[in-house]
Structures are given as structure tokens and as C-alpha cells.
Write a protein that holds these residues in place. Structure first.
Motif, mmCIF file in Angstrom:
data_model
loop_
_atom_site.group_PDB
_atom_site.id
_atom_site.type_symbol
_atom_site.label_atom_id
_atom_site.label_comp_id
_atom_site.label_asym_id
_atom_site.label_seq_id
_atom_site.Cartn_x
_atom_site.Cartn_y
_atom_site.Cartn_z
ATOM 1 N N CYS A 67 0.829 -1.208 0.000
ATOM 2 C CA CYS A 67 0.000 0.000 0.000
ATOM 3 C C CYS A 67 0.862 1.256 0.000
ATOM 4 O O CYS A 67 0.551 2.234 -0.692
ATOM 5 C CB CYS A 67 -0.924 -0.008 1.216
ATOM 6 S SG CYS A 67 -2.319 -1.162 1.107
ATOM 7 N N HIS A 70 2.216 1.610 -3.523
ATOM 8 C CA HIS A 70 1.330 1.301 -4.648
ATOM 9 C C HIS A 70 1.391 2.333 -5.769
ATOM 10 O O HIS A 70 1.212 2.000 -6.936
ATOM 11 C CB HIS A 70 -0.121 1.110 -4.173
ATOM 12 C CG HIS A 70 -0.857 2.369 -3.864
ATOM 13 N ND1 HIS A 70 -0.619 3.121 -2.728
ATOM 14 C CD2 HIS A 70 -1.844 3.020 -4.548
ATOM 15 C CE1 HIS A 70 -1.428 4.172 -2.721
ATOM 16 N NE2 HIS A 70 -2.172 4.144 -3.820
ATOM 17 N N HIS A 124 -3.249 -3.127 -8.254
ATOM 18 C CA HIS A 124 -4.224 -2.415 -7.425
ATOM 19 C C HIS A 124 -5.286 -1.688 -8.246
ATOM 20 O O HIS A 124 -6.271 -1.193 -7.671
ATOM 21 C CB HIS A 124 -3.522 -1.447 -6.455
ATOM 22 C CG HIS A 124 -2.885 -0.248 -7.096
ATOM 23 N ND1 HIS A 124 -1.628 -0.287 -7.667
ATOM 24 C CD2 HIS A 124 -3.322 1.029 -7.245
ATOM 25 C CE1 HIS A 124 -1.324 0.911 -8.131
ATOM 26 N NE2 HIS A 124 -2.337 1.729 -7.901
ATOM 27 N N ALA A 146 -3.805 -7.267 -3.323
ATOM 28 C CA ALA A 146 -4.084 -6.187 -4.280
ATOM 29 C C ALA A 146 -5.558 -5.806 -4.238
ATOM 30 O O ALA A 146 -5.915 -4.629 -4.384
ATOM 31 C CB ALA A 146 -3.687 -6.612 -5.694
ATOM 32 N N CYS A 149 -5.906 -3.537 -1.259
ATOM 33 C CA CYS A 149 -5.350 -2.212 -1.564
ATOM 34 C C CYS A 149 -6.287 -1.419 -2.464
ATOM 35 O O CYS A 149 -6.446 -0.206 -2.289
ATOM 36 C CB CYS A 149 -3.975 -2.356 -2.210
ATOM 37 S SG CYS A 149 -3.161 -0.772 -2.579
ATOM 38 N N SER A 150 -6.924 -2.083 -3.404
ATOM 39 C CA SER A 150 -7.839 -1.412 -4.324
ATOM 40 C C SER A 150 -8.958 -0.694 -3.582
ATOM 41 O O SER A 150 -9.302 0.454 -3.887
ATOM 42 C CB SER A 150 -8.416 -2.442 -5.304
ATOM 43 O OG SER A 150 -9.367 -1.856 -6.156
#
Length: 203
Positions: A67, A70, A124, A146, A149-150
Motif C-alpha cells: 500500500c 502502490h 491495485h 491487491a 489495496c484497491s
């Protein structure tokens, strides 16, 4: 030389040099402070969610690092594209969409960065329905960290100040996540994220 070609050449030169996390994050902070602040907030929120859903210590650490890094690929994106208020041209949009791949390529040479972390950086912007980028992955084919994180990235983006729009309230951001669950986001992760308290969601 077109803007995209110039960017590629700049990246090739930079990636041929020694790369370290602190060097590039400092570069990003100096180039675009808001992206750096956003990255810090996404890492903090990622850790809150990781603790809430009881991720293993290893997965939590990989998520937080992913994160934090990212958007590291935005180090190579021209500032005028990052700050542009008008709709991006097709070429500008194609340049912006390179940042997950650029970031993953950079990070793989950073000391202590493993494949789980680079997967967060690379994927992400994938979408649950397969309409994301860079690889158009769908559903559970998107790496789990991921997917987390998205959701966190999108929430903080909605909560962030932009010169061309007002920041969303916490409730507005929550509603946007709910409406995109099952299309843009893994619905289970959205449900878990929305279980965090407003205090945890306020940075």
C-alpha cells in the motif's frame, strides 16, 4: 519525441541505476506531495483493515508495504497529468495507466521487496469484473492483497482534497464503495472494510 516515448526513455535510464525505497519515495514526495501523503494514508488504512480481519503478520506486513508503494510508479508520470483538471487525452490516459507496471518494475529491485508486495503495486487497479488494468484480471485471479489495496486506495482517493472537486464525506465514500462492490471491488473486502469504525477511517 512524443510524451510517451520520452517517458519510456526516462524510465529506462532510471531503472538502470541503483534503486532504494527511501530514495524513490523521497523523490515522489518532492515531486507530488499529495500522492506521497495519499500513499502514507493508504498504508495506515491497510494496516487497520489487516488487523481487523486478522491477517497473518507476514501478510499484514506485505500489505502495508504494498500500500505504501502502490503509487511509486507515479514518480515517472508528468505532474501536469497528475494535476490536470480537464479530461485526459487518450495518450495522457495511457501514460497514467502505466504507473502500476512502472512501480512494480521499480520495486522488484528494492531490498526486501517480495512478489506479494509487487503484486499489490502491479494489480491495485484491476477490477473484480475484469475491466481494470494493466492485465484485466477478474475475481479471485486478482491477488488478494491487491484487492484489499484497491478498496483502501479508492476510499482514500474519495476522501482526499482535489482542486477540481470537493472531498467526499465518510458516508458518501462508504456508499460509493457499496455501489461498486461486485463490479469494481471484491464485495467481501468491501463488507470487511465497512466494518471499520469512522474513527479508524478518519486520518
Amino acid at each position: 519525441m512524443g510524451e510517451l516515448a520520452a517517458l519510456v526513455k526516462k524510465v529506462q535510464i532510471a531503472l538502470s541505476e541503483e534503486a532504494h525505497v527511501s530514495v524513490w519515495m523521497n523523490f515522489l514526495r518532492n515531486k507530488h506531495p499529495e500522492t506521497h501523503r495519499h500513499s502514507v494514508r493508504v498504508a495506515i488504512l491497510g494496516e487497520e483493515l489487516a488487523i481487523s480481519i486478522k491477517l497473518s503478520e507476514k501478510d499484514k506486513n506485505n500489505l502495508v508495504r504494498g500500500c505504501f508503494l502502490h503509487d511509486i510508479g507515479k514518480s515517472f508520470i508528468p505532474v501536469h497529468i497528475l494535476d490536470q483538471q480537464e479530461p485526459l487525452s487518450e495518450e495522457q490516459w495511457n501514460i497514467l495507466k502505466l504507473h502500476p507496471l512502472l512501480g512494480a518494475e521499480m520495486a522488484k529491485d528494492f531490498p526486501g521487496i517480495n512478489n506479494s508486495i509487487t503484486d499489490v503495486i502491479r494489480h491495485h487497479h484491476e477490477r473484480w469484473n475484469g475491466a481494470g488494468y494493466p492485465n484485466g484480471l477478474q475475481g479471485n485471479d486478482i491477488p488478494f492483497l491487491a484487492r484489499i489495496c484497491s478498496v483502501v486506495d479508492a476510499y482514500d482517493a474519495m476522501q482526499s482534497f482535489r482542486s477540481y472537486r470537493e472531498r467526499s464525506s465518510i458516508e458518501q465514500a462508504k456508499n460509493e464503495l457499496r455501489s461498486a462492490a461486485g463490479t469494481q471491488f471484491d464485495p467481501n473486502i468491501v463488507d470487511q472494510f465497512l466494518m471499520l469504525t469512522d474513527q479508524q477511517l478518519t486520518l
